[in-house]
Enzyme design. Sequence first.
Site, mmCIF file in Angstrom:
data_model
loop_
_atom_site.group_PDB
_atom_site.id
_atom_site.type_symbol
_atom_site.label_atom_id
_atom_site.label_comp_id
_atom_site.label_asym_id
_atom_site.label_seq_id
_atom_site.Cartn_x
_atom_site.Cartn_y
_atom_site.Cartn_z
ATOM 1 N N LYS A 172 0.831 -1.198 0.000
ATOM 2 C CA LYS A 172 0.000 0.000 0.000
ATOM 3 C C LYS A 172 0.869 1.253 0.000
ATOM 4 O O LYS A 172 1.962 1.267 0.551
ATOM 5 C CB LYS A 172 -0.925 -0.001 1.219
ATOM 6 C CG LYS A 172 -1.932 -1.149 1.221
ATOM 7 C CD LYS A 172 -2.789 -1.132 2.469
ATOM 8 C CE LYS A 172 -3.770 -2.302 2.485
ATOM 9 N NZ LYS A 172 -4.575 -2.326 3.728
ATOM 10 N N ARG A 242 2.021 9.970 17.234
ATOM 11 C CA ARG A 242 0.987 9.621 16.248
ATOM 12 C C ARG A 242 -0.399 9.845 16.847
ATOM 13 O O ARG A 242 -1.272 10.442 16.205
ATOM 14 C CB ARG A 242 1.169 8.165 15.810
ATOM 15 C CG ARG A 242 0.110 7.650 14.828
ATOM 16 C CD ARG A 242 0.559 6.271 14.336
ATOM 17 N NE ARG A 242 -0.498 5.489 13.719
ATOM 18 C CZ ARG A 242 -0.849 5.570 12.436
ATOM 19 N NH1 ARG A 242 -0.259 6.434 11.640
ATOM 20 N NH2 ARG A 242 -1.795 4.798 11.940
ATOM 21 N N HIS A 265 -5.369 4.326 8.113
ATOM 22 C CA HIS A 265 -6.278 3.328 8.669
ATOM 23 C C HIS A 265 -7.121 2.725 7.545
ATOM 24 O O HIS A 265 -7.565 3.445 6.642
ATOM 25 C CB HIS A 265 -7.222 3.966 9.703
ATOM 26 C CG HIS A 265 -6.558 4.313 10.984
ATOM 27 N ND1 HIS A 265 -7.090 5.208 11.900
ATOM 28 C CD2 HIS A 265 -5.392 3.893 11.534
ATOM 29 C CE1 HIS A 265 -6.287 5.319 12.942
ATOM 30 N NE2 HIS A 265 -5.246 4.531 12.734
ATOM 31 N N TYR A 274 -10.328 8.539 18.210
ATOM 32 C CA TYR A 274 -9.802 9.865 18.521
ATOM 33 C C TYR A 274 -10.925 10.876 18.745
ATOM 34 O O TYR A 274 -10.794 11.788 19.563
ATOM 35 C CB TYR A 274 -8.868 10.327 17.403
ATOM 36 C CG TYR A 274 -7.671 9.424 17.256
ATOM 37 C CD1 TYR A 274 -6.718 9.326 18.271
ATOM 38 C CD2 TYR A 274 -7.505 8.628 16.133
ATOM 39 C CE1 TYR A 274 -5.630 8.475 18.154
ATOM 40 C CE2 TYR A 274 -6.411 7.782 16.009
ATOM 41 C CZ TYR A 274 -5.485 7.702 17.023
ATOM 42 O OH TYR A 274 -4.416 6.855 16.907
#
Length: 293
Positions: A172, A242, A265, A274
Amino acid sequence: MMREIQKFVQYMEEVRGTPYNTVVSYERDLKKMNQYFMEQGIEDVNQLTPVMLNSYILFQEKQGRKPSTVSRSIAALKAFFHYLQKEGLADTDPAEELKAPKVEKKAPVILTEEETSRLLEEAKGKTPKELRDSAMLELLYATGIRVSELISLKVSDVNLQMEYIVCREGMKERIVPFGAVAKQALELYLEQGRPAMTEKDSSCLFTNCSGQAMSRQGFWKLVKAYGRKAGITRELTPHTLRHSFAVHLVNNGADLHSVKEMLGHSDISTTQMYAQMTGNRLREVYGRTHPRS
């Protein structure tokens, strides 16, 4: 059994594009499993039964392994034996009924914006090492990338003019922007710090003082040291930046889908943590400051 483990590792890397950290963890866990059964004279995967695998899990628990470690080991076993049965390399899947222990999820440590500023300021300096440290910390906080992504960056992955980096995890790839402060730190490092620390033919963006690729452990020690200098007494790891990056973005109005893309993600539910933390923080502030709370 090692032959099957190596085939599975190759499958994760080349076919599934599994993140590097997961590949390394699963390979390590499977090698430990192989060692355990080799000591009992079992070398063929088709000799293994559900009872045997359960005994191995119990052995890990008796050794005092954390529930999170045991859970990861079970995940590795499940993925491995599922692959073997699918590929016709095993007659049955003895890991199918394995149950992972309950893992208590701890809320991650989040630095305040003031603590983050103190930490980043501690790395400011003029030596090549200080220029490197400042660039690494500024870039980590500016982008929220994983430590594995940070230390594997190549010089060619940085676009200073357009202010973004290219991150690769397995197969990715994603583009993550950074701001003016990180750009300035990177420019100083590339112009004055990196040439003094790195061989000319090296493609690594960040190296240790010997010119070799920076390790996770080396960067972890670096963060700890600057944390102590900044007077931060709470547990501090590279991943803390992070988490702090994400919460500070959400606190300042960033939408979750944008944060999800920057963090890399695969599922928005992971990023929603979060927003929940922000909500808890707002409730805490309200309860402490509102006259009618």
